[in-house]
Structure formats: C-alpha cells, structure tokens
Design a protein around this motif. Sequence first.
Motif, PDB file in Angstrom:
ATOM      1  N   GLN A   1      -5.293  11.495  -8.051  1.00  0.00           N
ATOM      2  CA  GLN A   1      -4.899  12.620  -7.195  1.00  0.00           C
ATOM      3  C   GLN A   1      -3.508  12.408  -6.629  1.00  0.00           C
ATOM      4  O   GLN A   1      -2.720  13.356  -6.544  1.00  0.00           O
ATOM      5  N   GLN A   2      -3.199  11.186  -6.231  1.00  0.00           N
ATOM      6  CA  GLN A   2      -1.880  10.922  -5.669  1.00  0.00           C
ATOM      7  C   GLN A   2      -0.782  11.195  -6.703  1.00  0.00           C
ATOM      8  O   GLN A   2       0.288  11.711  -6.374  1.00  0.00           O
ATOM      9  N   THR A   3      -1.048  10.859  -7.975  1.00  0.00           N
ATOM     10  CA  THR A   3      -0.066  11.120  -9.019  1.00  0.00           C
ATOM     11  C   THR A   3       0.095  12.619  -9.248  1.00  0.00           C
ATOM     12  O   THR A   3       1.216  13.120  -9.431  1.00  0.00           O
ATOM     13  N   VAL A   4      -1.018  13.339  -9.234  1.00  0.00           N
ATOM     14  CA  VAL A   4      -0.957  14.794  -9.391  1.00  0.00           C
ATOM     15  C   VAL A   4      -0.128  15.410  -8.271  1.00  0.00           C
ATOM     16  O   VAL A   4       0.734  16.272  -8.497  1.00  0.00           O
ATOM     17  N   ASN A   5      -0.381  14.976  -7.026  1.00  0.00           N
ATOM     18  CA  ASN A   5       0.387  15.492  -5.889  1.00  0.00           C
ATOM     19  C   ASN A   5       1.873  15.187  -6.038  1.00  0.00           C
ATOM     20  O   ASN A   5       2.729  16.032  -5.736  1.00  0.00           O
ATOM     21  N   ALA A   6       2.181  13.970  -6.469  1.00  0.00           N
ATOM     22  CA  ALA A   6       3.582  13.593  -6.626  1.00  0.00           C
ATOM     23  C   ALA A   6       4.264  14.439  -7.690  1.00  0.00           C
ATOM     24  O   ALA A   6       5.418  14.850  -7.535  1.00  0.00           O
TER      25      ALA A   6
ATOM     26  N   PRO B   1       2.110   7.303  -4.201  1.00  0.00           N
ATOM     27  CA  PRO B   1       3.277   8.101  -4.595  1.00  0.00           C
ATOM     28  C   PRO B   1       3.645   9.185  -3.597  1.00  0.00           C
ATOM     29  O   PRO B   1       4.818   9.456  -3.373  1.00  0.00           O
ATOM     30  N   MET B   2       2.636   9.824  -2.967  1.00  0.00           N
ATOM     31  CA  MET B   2       2.934  10.900  -2.031  1.00  0.00           C
ATOM     32  C   MET B   2       3.738  10.400  -0.847  1.00  0.00           C
ATOM     33  O   MET B   2       4.731  11.001  -0.441  1.00  0.00           O
ATOM     34  N   ALA B   3       3.293   9.275  -0.262  1.00  0.00           N
ATOM     35  CA  ALA B   3       3.998   8.729   0.896  1.00  0.00           C
ATOM     36  C   ALA B   3       5.418   8.304   0.513  1.00  0.00           C
ATOM     37  O   ALA B   3       6.377   8.578   1.241  1.00  0.00           O
ATOM     38  N   ALA B   4       5.552   7.651  -0.626  1.00  0.00           N
ATOM     39  CA  ALA B   4       6.874   7.218  -1.060  1.00  0.00           C
ATOM     40  C   ALA B   4       7.786   8.400  -1.328  1.00  0.00           C
ATOM     41  O   ALA B   4       8.979   8.373  -1.014  1.00  0.00           O
ATOM     42  N   PHE B   5       7.226   9.467  -1.887  1.00  0.00           N
ATOM     43  CA  PHE B   5       8.053  10.643  -2.193  1.00  0.00           C
ATOM     44  C   PHE B   5       8.586  11.274  -0.920  1.00  0.00           C
ATOM     45  O   PHE B   5       9.778  11.530  -0.782  1.00  0.00           O
ATOM     46  N   PHE B   6       7.693  11.544   0.056  1.00  0.00           N
ATOM     47  CA  PHE B   6       8.125  12.251   1.249  1.00  0.00           C
ATOM     48  C   PHE B   6       9.018  11.396   2.136  1.00  0.00           C
ATOM     49  O   PHE B   6       9.865  11.916   2.853  1.00  0.00           O
TER      50      PHE B   6
ATOM     51  N   SER C   1       0.834  -1.205   0.000  1.00  0.00           N
ATOM     52  CA  SER C   1       0.000   0.000   0.000  1.00  0.00           C
ATOM     53  C   SER C   1       0.866   1.252   0.000  1.00  0.00           C
ATOM     54  O   SER C   1       0.549   2.240  -0.668  1.00  0.00           O
ATOM     55  N   PHE C   2       1.955   1.216   0.740  1.00  0.00           N
ATOM     56  CA  PHE C   2       2.879   2.352   0.770  1.00  0.00           C
ATOM     57  C   PHE C   2       3.504   2.572  -0.600  1.00  0.00           C
ATOM     58  O   PHE C   2       3.579   3.705  -1.093  1.00  0.00           O
ATOM     59  N   VAL C   3       3.961   1.505  -1.227  1.00  0.00           N
ATOM     60  CA  VAL C   3       4.607   1.624  -2.538  1.00  0.00           C
ATOM     61  C   VAL C   3       3.636   2.176  -3.572  1.00  0.00           C
ATOM     62  O   VAL C   3       4.029   2.928  -4.473  1.00  0.00           O
ATOM     63  N   ARG C   4       2.366   1.831  -3.443  1.00  0.00           N
ATOM     64  CA  ARG C   4       1.365   2.284  -4.416  1.00  0.00           C
ATOM     65  C   ARG C   4       0.823   3.673  -4.102  1.00  0.00           C
ATOM     66  O   ARG C   4      -0.103   4.135  -4.777  1.00  0.00           O
TER      67      ARG C   4
END
Length: 523
Positions: free
Chosen positions: A434-439, A17-22, A12-15
């Motif tokens: 949305q997660q991709t946009v944030n990333a 992007p925001m969490a993985a980025f930060f 879930s973390f890997v999928r």
Amino acid sequence: MIGRLVRHETLSFVRTPMAAFFTVAMPLLMTVIIGAAVGNQVVQPGTDVRVMQFVVPVMAVFGVAQGCFGTLAIRLADLRDRGWLKRLHGTPVPASAVLAGLAGASLAVAATTVAVLLTVGTVFYGTQLVWRTLPALLLTLLIGAACFTALGFAVVALVRNAAAVQLLGTGLLLALAFISDVILVGARLPAWLDAVGWAFPLRHFAHAVRDAMNPFLAGPGLYPDHLAVLVVWGIGGAALALWRFRWERPQARTQNLRKAREQRVMLGGRSTPRRLVAGQVGHALVRLRRDLSTAFFTVILPLLLLALISLIFAGSRVSGVPLPVFMLAAMITYTIGVASYVNIPETIAGDRERGVLKRLAGTPLPRWAYHAGNLATALLVTAVTAVLLTLLAAFGYGVAIGPGAVAGMLAAILLGTACFTALGALVVTLTGKQQTVNAVTLGTFLPLAFVSDVFVIGGELPAVLTVVGDVFPLKHLSHTVLDTLAGRPWPWADLAVVTLWTLGATAALALVCPSGLRRGRLS
C-alpha cells in the motif's frame, strides 16, 4: 540507547515511501517546479544573487516543519494506536529514551532534508551560503526544528485519534504554508489573514531562515523577535505534551460500536445487484468518514484552496477567465484525480495487504460489486465536492453557472473518473504494498498537477514541462472543465486525449490482470 532508537526510527522512516516522499521529496519537487515556473534570473543587476536564493530557504523550512511536526506526530499516533508505545513503556527502556529516540529521528530527517535542498540549490540554482550568517542560520534551524518537534508531541497529546492527528499533521501545516510566505511567497493577504499568519510560528521560522540567507542584509543574521516566537511556541508545546501525553488511547467502546455496526451490514433482504453495490458504497463512506486525512485532502482542501487563492489574488484573471472560475475548474479536476486515482488504489491496496480481498473471495460477494462500490463512492464524493465548490464560487465570488455548464461538468466528471480509475487500477495491479501504491499515485499526480493547469504557480513553464503536461490526461481534463464553465465550444481534442488514455489504460489492465491473478496480487 537513544542512538539505537534514533537509528531504528530513521530506518523505519526510510522504509516508508509515503513519509519519505512528503518530507524530503515533496519540498525538493516543489523547488524544482517553482524554479522552472518563475525562472532563476538575477534579482539585482551587478550581482550574482538569483531568485532561487529566496525560494530554497522557505522550502527547507517547509521540509523541517513537515519532518518535525507532521511526520513525527503521525508516526507517534500510529505507534500509540497499534499498542507499540504501551509495550515499549513496559520494557526496561526509559520512557524518556523512547520519546528522545523519536525526536532525534525527526531531527535527523529534518537535517537531511535541509542538506538535500541546500545542495540542490547550490549545484543547480546558484544558491549561496552567506558564511557570516551561517552560525545564526544553523541556530535558527535548530530552534525551529525543536519548536515543531514539541508541537508534534503536543498534537498527539491533545488528539486521541490517529486519523485526526494525520489530518492536523498534514492539513494544518499545508494550510498555514499558504498564509506564511512559504508557498505563496510575497502574496498580499487580507489584513485578518495576514494577522493569522503572524500568530503562528511557521511564518516567523520562514522569515528568519530566509533573511539569514539574504546576502543583501547586514548583520550576523540572527533575529531575536522571530526566535522568541519559536521559543514560546516550543515551550508551550512541550509543557502541553508533558501534561497530557498518554501511552495508549481508550478504544474498547469504539471497537465494540464498530463491530455492532459491521454486524448490521448487509443483513436482511435478498442480495440484489443494487443492494450489493449500495452496501459497498455505505461501507466506503463510513471508512472515508473515519479517515479524516483522506476526507480533508479530497473534500476540504479544494474548498480551502478555492477560497484562499480567490481571496488573496482577487481581481486576477487566468487563461482569459476570472480567477474564481479558473479555480473552480482546477479544483473539480483535482477532486476527480484524488478520488479516483489516489483514494481507490489506496483502498484496494490496503484491503489486499490486510487480507480483506482474500477473505471476500470466500464470501458470496462478487468481485464486481466490491469494485463497483469503490467506483460509485468516488463518483459520489466527486459530485458532492463539485456541488460544494460550485456553491462556494457562486455565492462567495459571483461565478455564474448555467445549465449547459452543469451538463458539461457531469460529463467531464464521468469521463475523468473512468480515466483515472483505470489508471489507478493499473498502478494497483503492477505494484505491491500500500505504501508503494500511495507513493506512485501521489508521486505522479501532484507533480502533474503543477504542470497541468491545476496548481498554478505563475509564470510561463519551460517547453519540456509544457510538453509533459500536454502528454498526460490531467491537463486535458482541466481544460475540458474550464471550457465548459467559460461557455466555450466543446474541446473535442481534449476529450479525445482523455478518452484515448481511458481506452489505453483499460486495454493494459486487461493484459496484465491475468498475470496479476496468477501471482495472487488482486486476491
């Protein structure tokens, strides 16, 4: 059972992007930028120990703290608010296994972050592992990770709102990083601020890991005083979590109040264009007030950075002006970018993903009113934050602001908001979730801020990073605001670059929007 839950949470973390980025990419990116800014010279003649030997460990500490404290707390609060924890609590899976799975995933992510940073440091920066202190280093990292994991559970136990947990999980950790020798390594803090830094566990964690990788220090690399502080904080966090943790949060009354307020929106009177835009602005402001994390990064963080950096480096000058003047220009530029390029795309992508835009298409609300409301909200939030920053700089640090500077700032805010809104709309049109946009927005804006005279690390940037900053509009917007505040002639070249980016983004948006509409991406 715990192993399978750890695997599920890690996936879930890997999928996300925001969490993985930060958690992983952000410390790595900061390492690269700091390395480019300060260089990697030999710290002592006759040795092969370089500057990055002392930067990589503190970035690893920041990654561990972010993964075990920030990311864990945000994930746990989100699961609780969605009702997933409550449903899991009603299954045969033991409660201890669920929580252990979450904690195990955070530890796995922290270990991955440390491994990535150490590998990059060893391969590209000549960072050395001191083999005689390696057992102490591993033990320190484990104790620190356990401490921040316990504190992550404690925050969720104390705070009932997921948005407030997100604010604490990111904002508090970032604020502590500035006074804990993580971001501003070796900065001379005021006595009271230095005492605050020593009271919290992040500085002890950073010093213990950095000293364990310091080849000039003798001994096994184990520092009981720092470890004792981490253990005390960890035990306190675990005890608080056991005492106050709940599997769900009461929200029925809150939902009823929200529904009642939503039913009153846009009732009564004829729907004139002014009323339509005003209604959308009011709705956006209510959403911003409820999203404490967005409000923190847009309004509170620039005020905090202006106050802290101007206080820590009092008397310094940057780009030929006093540091508070430079920080005022930098933080106004930062606010313009975040409010327009980060917040607006996040709002539109979230509404699109939840089907809000599709439902709005079946209402009398014109699409232009929806987008005009988002744009007006960005302008309003930017203007209010700029006023607060100006008041702080004027009354706190004696910065004089003349009428000409006010007019110049307003012009820069209007032009910068137009530019970054168009760029953000282009990102929303070309991306999906949305997660991709944030990333994409955060992953481009934050690195550019380090090479565009917004976040100044110190030292001269390499030529390639200077060219990157010169190409994109953020540096030119920052220079425009700074020259206006410093009373210099209007920077027509910088204004021209920002204008060209605005026109280019608008033209590109006009070209890709029809295809986006055919795919149903915007509605």
